[in-house]
Scaffold this motif. Structure first.
Motif, short mmCIF file in Angstrom:
data_model
loop_
_atom_site.label_atom_id
_atom_site.label_comp_id
_atom_site.label_asym_id
_atom_site.label_seq_id
_atom_site.Cartn_x
_atom_site.Cartn_y
_atom_site.Cartn_z
N ASN A 1 1.01 -1.09 -0.24
CA ASN A 1 0.08 -0.06 -0.10
C ASN A 1 0.84 1.37 -0.07
O ASN A 1 0.37 2.17 0.43
N LYS A 2 2.04 1.25 -0.53
CA LYS A 2 3.00 2.20 -0.55
C LYS A 2 3.50 2.67 -1.98
O LYS A 2 3.55 1.60 -2.83
N VAL A 3 3.73 3.88 -2.30
CA VAL A 3 4.26 4.36 -3.56
C VAL A 3 5.76 4.90 -3.36
O VAL A 3 6.02 5.67 -2.15
N VAL A 4 6.63 4.11 -3.84
CA VAL A 4 8.35 4.58 -3.45
C VAL A 4 8.56 5.04 -4.86
O VAL A 4 8.64 4.60 -5.90
N LEU A 5 9.01 6.32 -4.63
CA LEU A 5 9.64 7.31 -5.45
C LEU A 5 11.35 7.55 -5.46
O LEU A 5 11.63 7.73 -4.30
N ILE A 6 11.90 7.20 -6.42
CA ILE A 6 13.37 6.68 -6.31
C ILE A 6 14.00 7.60 -7.30
O ILE A 6 13.65 7.43 -8.47
N GLN A 7 14.82 8.44 -6.91
CA GLN A 7 15.58 9.48 -7.91
C GLN A 7 16.76 8.58 -8.35
O GLN A 7 17.71 8.07 -7.58
N LYS B 1 20.76 15.16 -2.41
CA LYS B 1 21.66 14.72 -3.33
C LYS B 1 21.21 13.72 -4.08
O LYS B 1 19.69 13.38 -4.03
N GLU B 2 21.90 12.91 -4.82
CA GLU B 2 21.63 11.88 -5.74
C GLU B 2 21.11 10.77 -5.00
O GLU B 2 21.37 10.38 -3.68
N GLY B 3 20.10 9.82 -5.54
CA GLY B 3 19.67 8.51 -5.00
C GLY B 3 18.54 8.89 -3.81
O GLY B 3 18.49 8.11 -2.97
N LEU B 4 17.82 10.17 -3.75
CA LEU B 4 16.94 10.31 -2.79
C LEU B 4 15.74 9.35 -3.07
O LEU B 4 15.14 8.84 -4.23
N VAL B 5 15.10 8.86 -2.01
CA VAL B 5 14.28 7.78 -1.71
C VAL B 5 13.19 8.58 -1.08
O VAL B 5 13.31 8.85 0.03
N LEU B 6 11.76 8.42 -1.79
CA LEU B 6 10.72 9.01 -0.80
C LEU B 6 9.48 7.97 -0.91
O LEU B 6 9.25 7.32 -1.89
N VAL B 7 8.76 7.81 0.15
CA VAL B 7 7.81 6.86 0.50
C VAL B 7 6.28 7.32 0.68
O VAL B 7 6.17 8.15 1.78
N TYR B 8 5.45 7.35 -0.03
CA TYR B 8 4.07 7.87 0.13
C TYR B 8 3.34 6.44 0.81
O TYR B 8 3.12 5.63 -0.01
N ASP B 9 2.79 6.97 1.82
CA ASP B 9 1.61 5.86 2.29
C ASP B 9 0.26 6.33 1.71
O ASP B 9 -0.16 7.27 2.14
N CYS B 10 -0.42 5.39 0.90
CA CYS B 10 -1.46 5.43 0.47
C CYS B 10 -2.93 5.47 1.46
O CYS B 10 -3.78 6.07 1.07
N ILE B 11 -2.41 5.11 2.69
CA ILE B 11 -3.54 5.01 3.48
C ILE B 11 -3.56 6.28 4.47
O ILE B 11 -4.67 6.76 4.53
N SER B 12 -2.58 6.40 4.96
CA SER B 12 -2.40 7.75 5.78
C SER B 12 -2.23 8.89 4.76
O SER B 12 -2.65 10.14 5.31
N GLY B 13 -1.76 8.75 3.60
CA GLY B 13 -1.56 10.05 2.89
C GLY B 13 -0.45 10.90 3.14
O GLY B 13 -0.38 12.10 2.51
N GLU B 14 0.36 10.25 3.76
CA GLU B 14 1.79 11.10 4.22
C GLU B 14 2.95 10.64 3.54
O GLU B 14 3.06 9.38 3.15
N TRP B 15 4.15 11.56 3.13
CA TRP B 15 5.32 10.99 2.76
C TRP B 15 6.25 11.23 3.86
O TRP B 15 6.21 11.51 4.85
N SER B 16 7.33 10.26 3.58
CA SER B 16 8.44 9.98 4.43
C SER B 16 9.62 9.77 3.67
O SER B 16 9.72 9.35 2.66
N LEU C 1 19.70 5.80 -1.96
CA LEU C 1 20.14 4.65 -3.18
C LEU C 1 21.50 4.69 -2.95
O LEU C 1 22.22 5.57 -2.85
N PRO C 2 22.24 3.35 -3.04
CA PRO C 2 23.54 3.39 -3.02
C PRO C 2 24.26 3.84 -3.86
O PRO C 2 24.03 4.12 -5.12
N GLU C 3 25.40 4.48 -4.00
CA GLU C 3 26.41 5.38 -4.77
C GLU C 3 26.50 4.49 -6.10
O GLU C 3 26.44 5.15 -6.98
N VAL C 4 26.76 3.26 -6.02
CA VAL C 4 27.26 2.48 -7.36
C VAL C 4 25.78 2.13 -8.09
O VAL C 4 25.96 1.89 -9.24
N ILE C 5 24.64 2.53 -7.77
CA ILE C 5 23.39 2.46 -8.44
C ILE C 5 22.88 3.68 -9.00
O ILE C 5 22.56 4.64 -8.14
N ARG C 6 23.39 4.04 -10.22
CA ARG C 6 22.77 5.28 -10.81
C ARG C 6 22.23 4.82 -12.36
O ARG C 6 22.65 3.71 -12.95
#
Length: 423
Positions: free
Chosen positions: A363-369, A389-404, A409-414
């Motif tokens: 029930n979450k949307v994960v936004l990955i830079q 910076k690079e590799g930002l990860v944001l998580v949206y909870d579809c039930i509560s409607g809040e972001w966290s 993301l690890p530096e080797v993963i681009r």
């Protein structure tokens, strides 16, 4: 690989999977009442029925699955059967995991859920290097990922590989009929669908059957798109955003003017393909226009992040055609709802240097830079902001409607491709 196993080397499996009736803390094999089974001492694992063997295998720790899958062909087939996944879910041993690939490196992230005993925060686990052929790395630089069960299909421009997350084995599969780049892909009913991605592909929509390892063209899209995004809900393949690939025009001035006009129209729309009827449904426009930069499906909805001239917006599309919205009649289908935007600086317009990928995890949307740096983007516009910076990860909870915030993301993963896989 042998067809059957030798039980001498797997006595630990029998001991760990069959409960001790004298132990009051032991749990039954299933939620059904325990049925006493008399097993002769001469019985071997290879002589057990598939149902009983599945009950045993479904309780094996995840760390042992790579070894178990290599025992024999029968065990390998059982481990990739729908019944095995069902039993693993029943025992709370299946966890949706985010898998990212920046060939040849890969990383995985499992978000905690209510069944986790460990309350520590989630962490990325990086695989040192996946055994891709060196000649294939260029083809995989803009790969798309699709997951079916525990298998991840890595779809490159003119090559495709299957990565089994349980065994760690990579095998080559048939490539698409039409080479593509920056195309849309999604999974429906155990098959992979792709659309868009270049003039060579034209408007062909292809379907891949993993059972037969074959591709076929099943339809032709109304619009040819490049840089589009795929999602799937209730038997519908959504081809979202992207830029139009136009036909040759009379002169460069006309071509440039037409490209600018058409790009905006196609970037803020999505096409819907019903895979059962093999028919295109009515196209939908994203509210407020803008360019769709990331999208995914979660719990019957399609979530889309769009970039406008001076801001980002986040909205969802009700894609529940069966049993959703309006008392199970699908009355909510097609409705849009604008929801809380991700916590990014105001007046940010994403350009080609900053890209996001979007995946659904329960029930979450994960936004990955996956590429670029927002700090650099703001600095170019005269604003000094740190911490993005690079590799930002944001998580949206579809039930509560809040972001966290999630772990970076690890530096080797681009410039990574992302997908959610059950493992």
């Amino acid at each position: 690989m042998p067809e059957s196993c030798n039980s001498r080397h797997f006595s630990w499996l029998m001991k760990s999977c069959f409960p001790n009736p004298q132990d009051p803390t032991s749990k039954p094999l299933s939620p059904n009442p325990i049925i006493t089974i008399s097993i002769p001492t001469a019985t071997t694992l290879s002589s057990l029925s598939d149902d009983l063997l599945l009950e045993c295998l479904s309780r094996v720790p995840s760390s042992s699955l790579p070894s178990v899958s290599l025992v024999c062909r029968r065990w390998s087939l059982l481990l990739h059967s729908p019944s095995f996944l069902y039993l693993r879910r029943l025992h709370h041993l299946i966890h949706p995991t985010i898998f990212t690939l920046s060939a040849p490196f890969a990383a995985s992230l499992r978000l905690p859920d209510g069944n986790d005993a460990n309350t520590d925060g989630p962490l990325w686990k990086v695989a040192s290097c996946l055994p891709f052929p060196v000649s294939s790395l260029d083809s995989l630089s803009h790969a798309r990922l699709s997951a079916i069960g525990s298998r991840i299909y890595i779809i490159g421009r003119n090559e495709m590989f299957c990565y089994d997350v349980w065994s760690g084995i990579i095998t080559s599969r048939s490539s698409m009929i039409h080479p593509r780049k920056k195309f849309a892909t999604a999974v429906l009913s155990g098959k992979i669908y792709v659309a868009g991605g270049g003039s060579r592909a034209g408007a062909a929509l292809e379907e891949y059957d993993p059972e037969t390892d074959t591709w076929r063209v099943v339809a032709h899209a109304r619009r040819r798109r490049f840089g589009c995004i795929g999602a799937a809900v209730d038997g519908v393949f959504y081809v979202i955003g992207g830029l139009k690939i136009g036909a040759a025009l009379e002169n460069e001035v006309t071509r440039a003017a037409a490209a600018g006009a058409e790009a905006y129209v196609y970037a803020s729309t999505m096409d819907l393909f019903d895979v059962e009827s093999r028919a295109w449904l009515r196209s939908r426009a994203v509210p407020g226009g803008g360019c769709a930069v990331a999208a995914c499906a979660v719990a019957g909805y399609v979530y889309i992040l769009t970039s406008h001239a001076l801001e980002l917006s986040f909205c969802r599309f009700d894609a529940r055609r069966r049993g959703g919205g309006g008392g199970g009649s699908g009355k909510g289908f097609g409705e849009w709802c604008k929801i809380k935007s991700p916590p990014l600086p105001a007046q940010v317009r994403l350009d080609s240097t900053v890209r996001f990928s979007c995946v659904g995890v329960e029930n979450k949307v994960v936004l990955i830079q996956v590429s670029g740096c927002i700090d650099d983007l703001l600095r170019r516009s005269g604003r000094n902001v740190r911490g993005l910076k690079e590799g930002l990860v944001l998580v949206y909870d579809c039930i509560s409607g809040e972001w966290s915030r999630g772990p970076h993301l690890p530096e080797v993963i681009r410039r990574a491709a992302c997908v959610t896989v059950e493992c």
